[in-house]
Motif scaffolding. Structure first.
Motif: not given
Ligand code: ZN
Length: 303
Positions: A5, A7, A9-10, A27
């Protein structure tokens, strides 16, 4: 580790009274990693546990992963100190600064019910709605309000503290008003919560039972237990109507342990609509889509 991805990772952490959850959310919403540990008893041990879980989560996340933490309570805008948490050892501590210092990285810290609301508004039961009001009904009563995708905080960081608004239109069964840990009396949380259900049932029957035991008795046909759950549902409907009268949200999303009760959720829209000013408001209500995972998913979405 690299990811496909674009964006980052969170990483999300949900600090609760009994457990701490961690998640790595990609994301596209996929879960790369999940873990749960028991909540330690002291502040320093809680911080160490959070830091350890973030480091473990990082091993499953791409470079530049963001970190969001949800916790009961909120940060006082002027002092930066944590307050109003039922994990009492966290109160009065500079929790956001301490966690950042421990990890050496920026961290966003948010009230746990606001995290729940953010998650449900983003890709849960409230998705596609402009104003999403949320309740988490468990041991306590949490509230969150998301407007156009943004958590409403307000200048005092006190928006959507629904549990500590006064019980609307109190009837004889609610007097004398119950003192609350916040220092006031008659807060809705004292009535609409697992502890509220236990207290209410005991007041009528003289028997102290935990919420699940009261529900089990109701399912077995016990009239006193059924009446206690009906009072709980009526109180939640009055709270909902009071919020309709102030902001008239597009949808209410209900989560937390007690949201599994059909009596609490299925008739809520109708009952609240009758209590609203018009007496016939159309109030949309849904159960949380991500269930008990919404808190940690919302914490991940703080960035
Ligand atoms: Zn209170």
């Amino acid at each position: 580790m690299t990811t496909s991805t674009t964006a980052p990772d969170r990483i999300g952490i949900d600090l609760g009274g009994t457990k701490i959850d961690a998640i790595v959310l990609a994301d596209d919403g996929r879960v790369r990693f999940e873990k749960r540990v028991s909540t330690p008893r002291t502040y320093d041990a809680i911080l160490a546990a959070i830091a350890g879980m973030v480091r473990e989560a990082q091993e499953h996340a791409g470079a530049g992963a963001t970190i969001g933490v949800g916790a009961p309570g909120s940060v006082a805008p002027r002092t930066g100190l944590w307050r109003n948490a039922n994990i009492l050892d966290c109160n009065g501590k500079p929790m956001p600064a301490d966690i950042e210092q421990l990890l050496g990285r920026p961290v966003r810290l948010e009230n746990d019910a606001n995290c729940f609301a953010l998650s449900e508004a983003h890709d849960g039961a409230g998705a596609g709605h402009g104003v999403v009001a949320c309740f988490t009904i468990g041991t306590a009563l949490g509230g969150g309000l998301v407007i156009d995708g943004q958590v409403r905080h307000g200048p005092n960081n006190e928006a959507a503290e629904f549990g500590h608004t006064p019980m609307p239109w109190p009837n004889d069964s609610e007097w004398p008003l119950i003192p609350c840990f916040c220092g006031k009396a008659g807060c809705v949380e004292q009535y609409v919560s697992g502890t509220g259900l236990t207290r209410d049932y005991a007041k009528v029957t003289g028997v102290a039972l935990k919420g699940p035991d009261i529900v089990a008795k109701a399912r077995a046909g016990d009239d006193m237990a059924k009446a206690a759950i009906d009072r709980l549902a009526d109180r939640l409907a009055r709270l909902t109507a009071a919020i309709v009268n102030v902001v008239d949200p597009d949808i209410f999303v209900i989560g937390g342990g007690l949201s599994g009760l059909p009596e609490l959720v299925e008739e809520l829209g109708l009952r609240a609509g009758r209590y609203a000013f018009s007496g016939a408001a159309s109030v949309k209500v849904a159960r949380a889509r991500h269930g008990e995972k919404s808190g940690v998913r919302g914490a991940a979405r703080l960035w």
